[in-house]
Scaffold this motif. Structure first.
Motif, PDB file in Angstrom:
ATOM      1  N   ALA A  87      -4.550   4.639  -5.867  1.00 42.11           N
ATOM      2  CA  ALA A  87      -4.514   5.248  -4.528  1.00 42.11           C
ATOM      3  C   ALA A  87      -5.578   4.623  -3.624  1.00 42.11           C
ATOM      4  N   ALA A  98       0.837  -1.198   0.000  1.00 40.42           N
ATOM      5  CA  ALA A  98       0.000   0.000   0.000  1.00 40.42           C
ATOM      6  C   ALA A  98       0.873   1.251   0.000  1.00 40.42           C
ATOM      7  N   LEU A  99       1.944   1.228   0.800  1.00 32.19           N
ATOM      8  CA  LEU A  99       2.870   2.363   0.822  1.00 32.19           C
ATOM      9  C   LEU A  99       3.529   2.562  -0.543  1.00 32.19           C
ATOM     10  N   PRO A 108       3.194   5.438  -7.777  1.00 34.12           N
ATOM     11  CA  PRO A 108       2.222   4.791  -8.668  1.00 34.12           C
ATOM     12  C   PRO A 108       2.544   4.948 -10.147  1.00 34.12           C
ATOM     13  N   ALA A 123      -4.783   0.843  -2.738  1.00 30.66           N
ATOM     14  CA  ALA A 123      -3.839   0.639  -1.642  1.00 30.66           C
ATOM     15  C   ALA A 123      -4.577   0.319  -0.343  1.00 30.66           C
ATOM     16  N   LEU A 124      -5.691   1.010  -0.088  1.00 26.20           N
ATOM     17  CA  LEU A 124      -6.493   0.731   1.106  1.00 26.20           C
ATOM     18  C   LEU A 124      -7.288  -0.555   0.955  1.00 26.20           C
ATOM     19  N   SER A 127      -5.152   7.480  -9.889  1.00 32.69           N
ATOM     20  CA  SER A 127      -6.220   7.766  -8.920  1.00 32.69           C
ATOM     21  C   SER A 127      -6.864   6.471  -8.422  1.00 32.69           C
ATOM     22  N   PHE A 129       2.185   1.758  -3.474  1.00 31.75           N
ATOM     23  CA  PHE A 129       1.158   2.288  -4.378  1.00 31.75           C
ATOM     24  C   PHE A 129       0.962   3.790  -4.177  1.00 31.75           C
ATOM     25  N   TRP A 130       1.105   4.247  -2.943  1.00 30.66           N
ATOM     26  CA  TRP A 130       0.914   5.671  -2.661  1.00 30.66           C
ATOM     27  C   TRP A 130       2.115   6.516  -3.097  1.00 30.66           C
ATOM     28  N   THR A 131       3.310   5.941  -3.037  1.00 33.84           N
ATOM     29  CA  THR A 131       4.513   6.753  -3.245  1.00 33.84           C
ATOM     30  C   THR A 131       5.001   6.767  -4.696  1.00 33.84           C
TER      31      THR A 131
END
Length: 424
Positions: free
Chosen positions: A338, A304-305, A311, A341-342, A335, A307-309
């Protein structure tokens, strides 16, 4: 998933419309495959309990009837997939994209039989704790797929350029290769060949056959309820156009690839929980279930981290930036990723919780959780946020996350309460 990743990477270079068509066809194929896989997955908890009780002959019958189900299930499934184009048009998809999906499906569908046989053989090998050969066989299949994808999609090595049809042919040969490697191993490995799972394969055992169906049907419906949620998300995003659908396919492919780790861990947990349940060892049940849960959360949080940093770097692997549509597809996919990731953290937690319960032979209540979580909460949120509030793909993905989180909470609470509920 390595096979599908290769397909998406190469088909993505044919353009957004062909990628969108392949996404629709693959989602339809996966829903069909998932139901068959769910039926056959009953081989693992039933086989694990039989092995835990040292009932070798019963275990052999369970695996043999799993192979029967693989063959018999394909007959109606193939008939349905022949009409992929007509089904997708009826679901409101653009005619040209539906035509491309049907063109792809007419070949892809023949990979269903070897894919289901792989599941039956994998169930046997998982219970026997011989999972390494599954990895080797899968790598062989993935390499065959990558080579044939390149050769047949783009017309390399003097072969014709078949594009989507070429990708379908590659998938068929890939699945057949994997099935052949596993079949050879289980019939020649010293410890496994004494089970003689192909011996008198023509002989029926209807008691065991319907026992697998009885245990496997709730598993199958649960898996399909989740798979159909993702297929429905593709339909919803397809209403907004080919570019969002192409971006959805890329983001879903990336999330699906990381999801294979909790899938593998959940299979291990299901087996270990089943073996412990066969021995009536509650402490071992808890160790197996919660170990898989903890490792899954750590792994999915790490990705997840990622995917956020970064992508853009990940998504760019799937795009040819000589194509003018690629920039818009990239922005949309970023988008979506993001939110993914959750959602993948919840997805990992729910598959571990549900498979822990399956290892105990508890399949009916997790089915109820899945139907409520995926189709009452998940699809309602996707429709409400994505379509009615006009959040688009981000809203649809948020709905997916909500549905998965609901199932995760319910399933893991039930596993905590397993003794008070009489599951142990």
């Amino acid at each position: 998933m390595a096979i599908n990743t290769t397909d998406v990477l190469m088909i993505g270079r044919l353009g957004a419309e062909k990628l969108a068509g392949s996404v629709l066809a693959f989602n339809m194929f996966m829903v069909t495959w998932f139901f068959g896989m769910g039926l056959i997955q009953a081989v693992i908890p039933l086989g694990a309990k039989a092995r835990g009780r040292r009932e070798t002959r019963e275990f052999r019958r369970i695996v043999r009837m799993g192979l029967w189900i693989s063959v018999l299930y394909c007959l109606p499934a193939w008939c349905a997939m022949l009409f992929a184009e007509e089904i997708l048009i009826a679901l409101g998809q653009q005619p040209e994209i539906a035509r491309l999906a049907g063109e792809y499906m007419i070949v892809l569908q023949w990979s269903l039989l070897p894919a289901l046989m792989i599941m039956a053989l994998r169930g046997f090998l998982t219970v026997m704790e011989k999972s390494r050969v599954v990895l080797i066989a899968t790598i062989c299949g993935a390499l065959v797929n990558a080579l044939l994808d390149y050769a047949l999609i783009f017309g390399a090595f003097g072969l014709p350029r078949l594009e989507l049809v070429g990708a379908g042919i590659a998938s068929v040969f890939s699945s057949a290769t994997t099935a052949a490697v596993l079949l050879y191993y289980v019939t020649h490995q010293r410890q496994l060949k004494r089970y003689a799972i192909l011996g008198r394969i023509w002989r029926s055992d209807w008691t065991t056959f319907f026992r697998i169906i009885r245990v496997g049907t709730p598993i199958a419906i649960t898996i399909v309820a989740e798979a159909a949620l993702f297929a429905a998300s593709a339909i919803l995003i397809g209403w907004t156009g080919a570019l969002p659908l192409a971006a959805h396919g890329i983001a879903l492919q990336i999330a699906s690839l990381t999801f294979m780790v909790p899938v593998g861990l959940s299979q291990a947990a299901l087996t270990r929980v089943g073996l412990a349940a066969g021995r009536n060892d509650n402490a071992a049940i808890g160790r197996a279930g919660w170990s898989a849960f903890g490792i899954t959360l750590m792994f999915m949080t790490s990705f997840a981290l990622l995917f956020w940093t970064v992508p853009e770097a990940i998504i760019s692997l799937y795009l040819d930036f000589d194509n003018p549509q690629s920039g818009e597809v990239l922005a949309l996919a970023v988008s979506f990723l993001a939110v993914a990731a959750l959602f993948q953290i919840a997805d990992g937690a729910q598959i571990i919780g549900v498979n822990n319960l399956r290892g105990l032979g508890d399949t009916a209540v997790p089915l109820a959780y899945a139907l409520v979580g995926y189709w009452v909460i998940g699809i309602s949120l996707s429709l409400g946020l994505g379509i009615y509030l006009e959040w688009g793909g981000v809203g649809v993905w948020s709905g997916l996350a909500g549905g998965l989180a609901t199932v995760a909470v319910l399933a893991n609470i039930r596993f905590i309460r397993r003794q008070s509920l009489g599951l142990v």
